[in-house]
Design a protein around this motif. Structure first.
Motif: not given
Length: 357
Positions: A186-189, A244-250
Motif C-alpha cells: 500500500p501507499p505509504g508503506m 507493471d511499474m511502482m514508485c517509491a521515494g520522496y
C-alpha cells in the motif's frame, strides 16, 4: 503360567513403549538454520486448493542485525540476497537471489546479444573492494530478458539469470521471498532499497564500496504519474508510469537510487519475511525533485517467472494465523502435546505392570 504371564506383561508393556517411542520420534525437535525455525508453520490463506506452508521456506529472514543517494551503510549479512552483477570483473548492476540457482535483476543490465560467459554474480558481499571470506563469485549460465522490454522506461524491465551452479545457503547467502500476484504493497508503506550505485549523480561510491541502504515509502501510481508530469521540459519526451511499474521515494528528492543501483531489490517486510516488491528500473536524474524512483512491480511477473522456474514458490503472507507443528518440548517449556502423551502412556504402562504383576 508364571512365565506366560510374564511374557504377556512384557508384551503389552513393550507394545505401549513402542507406541510411545514412535510418538516421541514423530514429535521431533526444533532445529534453527539460517535464522529460520522449521518447526514453526505459518499457513497462508487458501488460494484455490493450495495452501502455502511457511516451514518449507528458507527465504526472506536474515540473521544479521536488523548509499543510495542519502543512504547509509549496511552491515554484513543484513541483506543476504543482495548480489552484484559483474561484467568482466566490474560491477554493472544489482540483483536479488531468489533460489539456490536463480537471481532476478533488470533487463536493461544486458544487451539483447549479451554473452553469459562475460558475466559473473557476486554473492554474500557487502563490500565490493575487500577479501570478505563469506563472498562467493559464480559464473552465469543463462540470461532471460523479458520480451516486453523495449528500451528505457518501457515495461518488462526484468531479467532472470541462471547461475552456472547452485549455491549453498549460509548466514550471508539466503534468497528473498517472492510475493504472490495478489500481494498489495500500500501507499505509504516503508520499504528498503539497497545497492552499490553512485552516491550522487556522477560521483562513485567511495572505497571500500559498502552496500548502501535507503528506506523509501511506496507512492501510489496516480501520484507518481502526476509528479512526473510536473516541470516537463519542452524537448524531453514524457515517460509514462506503466501498470507493471511502482514508485517509491520522496517528492522533494534528496534520497533516491542512482546509477549502479539498477536491478537491485526494493524490499518490504510483511510479518517475518522480506518480500521482493520491486526491481530498480529507472528515474530522471538521481534524487531530483518530483522524480521518485521507478521500479518494476514483481507481482506483475509471477506467470512469466513460473514459466521459466516451474518450482518457484510465491508467498502470500499469513494474516497472523500461526500453525505450530512438531514442536517437541523446546517450544512450550516442556508442556506441549508430546509431554502429555508421554505422561499418559507412562501412566498406562505403570498401571498395566501393577495389574499384571
Amino acid at each position: 503360567m508364571v512365565q506366560k504371564q510374564g511374557v504377556t506383561q512384557c508384551g503389552l508393556a513393550g507394545v505401549l513403549l513402542l507406541v510411545l517411542a514412535t510418538l516421541l520420534v514423530g514429535s521431533g525437535t526444533c532445529t534453527y538454520y539460517y535464522g529460520y525455525n522449521p518447526c514453526e508453520e505459518e499457513a497462508a490463506p487458501n488460494r484455490g486448493n493450495h495452501q502455502v506452508i511457511r516451514s518449507q521456506q528458507v527465504c526472506g529472514r536474515p540473521t544479521a542485525l536488523n548509499r543510495n543517494v542519502g543512504g547509509e551503510d549496511s552491515v554484513a549479512g543484513e541483506w543476504p540476497w543482495q548480489v552484484s552483477l559483474m561484467r568482466m570483473g566490474k560491477h554493472v548492476c544489482g540483483g536479488a537471489l531468489i533460489s539456490n540457482d536463480w537471481i532476478v535483476t533488470a533487463a536493461h543490465c544486458f544487451q539483447p546479444n549479451s554473452i553469459p560467459s562475460q558475466f559473473n554474480v557476486l554473492l554474500g558481499a557487502y563490500k565490493l573492494e575487500n577479501s570478505w571470506p563469506h563472498r562467493l563469485s559464480i559464473g552465469v549460465g543463462a540470461i532471460f530478458r523479458n520480451p516486453r522490454y523495449a528500451g528505457e522506461a518501457t515495461s518488462g524491465d526484468i531479467a532472470l539469470v541462471r547461475l552456472a551452479q547452485p549455491v549453498r545457503f549460509t548466514d550471508y547467502i539466503i534468497p528473498i521471498c517472492l510475493p504472490a500476484a495478489n500481494v498489495h504493497f500500500p501507499p505509504g508503506m516503508k520499504c528498503w532499497v539497497t545497492g552499490w550505485g553512485d552516491i550522487s549523480e556522477g560521483q562513485d561510491l567511495p572505497a571500500p564500496k559498502k552496500l548502501q541502504k535507503l528506506q523509501v515509502p511506496i507512492i501510489d501510481t496516480q501520484t507518481c504519474r502526476r509528479l512526473y508530469s510536473i516541470d516537463m521540459g519542452q524537448n524531453l519526451p514524457q515517460k509514462s508510469i506503466q501498470n507493471d511499474m511502482m514508485c517509491a521515494g520522496y517528492a522533494e528528492g534528496m534520497k533516491d537510487t542512482c546509477k549502479g543501483d539498477s536491478g537491485g531489490p526494493l524490499m518490504c517486510k510483511m510479518n517475518k519475511e522480506w518480500l521482493l516488491a520491486g526491481i530498480v528500473s529507472w528515474g530522471e536524474g538521481c534524487a531530483e525533485r518530483n522524480r521518485p524512483g521507478v521500479y518494476i512491480r514483481l507481482t506483475s511477473y509471477q506467470g512469466w517467472i513460473q514459466r521459466r522456474i516451474p518450482d518457484m514458490e510465491f508467498i502470500q503472507p499469513s494474516q497472523g494465523n500461526v500453525k505450530v507443528k512438531n514442536t517437541g518440548t523446546g517450544r512450550t517449556n516442556g508442556m506441549g502435546p508430546s509431554f502429555f502423551i508421554t505422561a499418559l502412556l507412562l501412566a498406562l504402562v505403570w498401571t498395566l505392570n501393577r495389574i499384571l504383576a
